[in-house]
Motif scaffolding. Structure first.
Motif, PDB file in Angstrom:
ATOM      1  N   SER A  59       1.662   2.721  -3.522  1.00 25.48           N
ATOM      2  CA  SER A  59       0.601   3.214  -4.407  1.00 25.48           C
ATOM      3  C   SER A  59      -0.314   4.165  -3.652  1.00 25.48           C
ATOM      4  O   SER A  59      -0.419   4.112  -2.432  1.00 25.48           O
ATOM      5  N   GLN A 100      -5.299   2.224  -5.542  1.00 24.98           N
ATOM      6  CA  GLN A 100      -5.874   1.095  -4.805  1.00 24.98           C
ATOM      7  C   GLN A 100      -7.384   1.000  -5.028  1.00 24.98           C
ATOM      8  O   GLN A 100      -7.926  -0.100  -5.188  1.00 24.98           O
ATOM      9  N   ARG A 153      -8.055  -0.434  -8.556  1.00 25.18           N
ATOM     10  CA  ARG A 153      -7.798  -1.884  -8.596  1.00 25.18           C
ATOM     11  C   ARG A 153      -8.946  -2.628  -7.915  1.00 25.18           C
ATOM     12  O   ARG A 153      -9.384  -3.668  -8.390  1.00 25.18           O
ATOM     13  N   ASP A 184       0.824  -1.210   0.000  1.00 16.71           N
ATOM     14  CA  ASP A 184       0.000   0.000   0.000  1.00 16.71           C
ATOM     15  C   ASP A 184       0.858   1.259   0.000  1.00 16.71           C
ATOM     16  O   ASP A 184       0.467   2.275  -0.575  1.00 16.71           O
TER      17      ASP A 184
END
Length: 183
Positions: A74, A79, A82, A71
């Protein structure tokens, strides 16, 4: 106390009092206009892209591996995208499997074409080359891979923890994109 001594004592006290009124100098936050953001290294950005693309491609496998992109590498926006893409890939994968086919493994290579850095943002133009093996209910696993090459752009944002992946978008749009690539 003399006049000169009194004046000196008042000046010292006034200086001490005023120094407490000044804001403390602290570190500049990344993103502030005067913050100096260190340029990212090509290897740092390439490694993050490689991991993200492998995580994305893994979602198309019959048994997806656990993601490896942390995490901290990004942004929340990446997130969230995705997370929105996963059900779409799952539906495509279920449809593919209902026709008797599924992907068993893949191999991905990333080639960086260019990197552009502007302040706290960076764009990386790259090509993904992926080979995938599939299996079928009728014939079992295939030893001949299918492959694709896809030009893409990854955007990064600088944060206090380093450069974070913000998006990956294909440079080619429309049909014919791999199952794991959702626009």
């Amino acid at each position: 106390m003399t006049y000169r001594g009194s004046l000196a004592a008042i000046a010292v006290l006034l200086g001490l009092a005023l120094s407490g009124c000044q804001p403390g100098a602290g570190p500049l936050m990344v993103g502030s206009p005067s913050a100096a953001v260190p340029s990212p290294s090509s290897s740092e950005l390439s490694a993050i892209i490689q991991t993200a693309v492998e995580d994305r491609n893994g979602t198309a496998l019959d048994v997806p591996p656990a993601p490896h992109l942390s995490d901290a590498q990004s942004t929340a926006a990446y997130q969230a995208k995705r997370a929105r893409d996963l059900p779409v890939v799952a539906r495509s994968k279920a449809g593919f499997k209902s026709m008797g086919f599924w992907y068993t493994d893949f191999s991905t290579t990333i080639t960086v074409d260019s990197i552009e850095v502007a302040g706290s943002e960076a764009s990386v133009h790259f090509k993904e080359f992926t080979e995938q093996h599939q299996a079928s209910a009728a014939n079992g696993p295939s030893s001949v891979p299918s492959s694709y090459s896809l030009p893409q752009t990854a955007t990064f944002r600088a944060s206090a923890d380093g450069w974070q992946l913000d998006s990956i978008t294909p440079s080619v749009h429309g049909g014919g994109l791999p199952m794991s690539v959702i626009e």
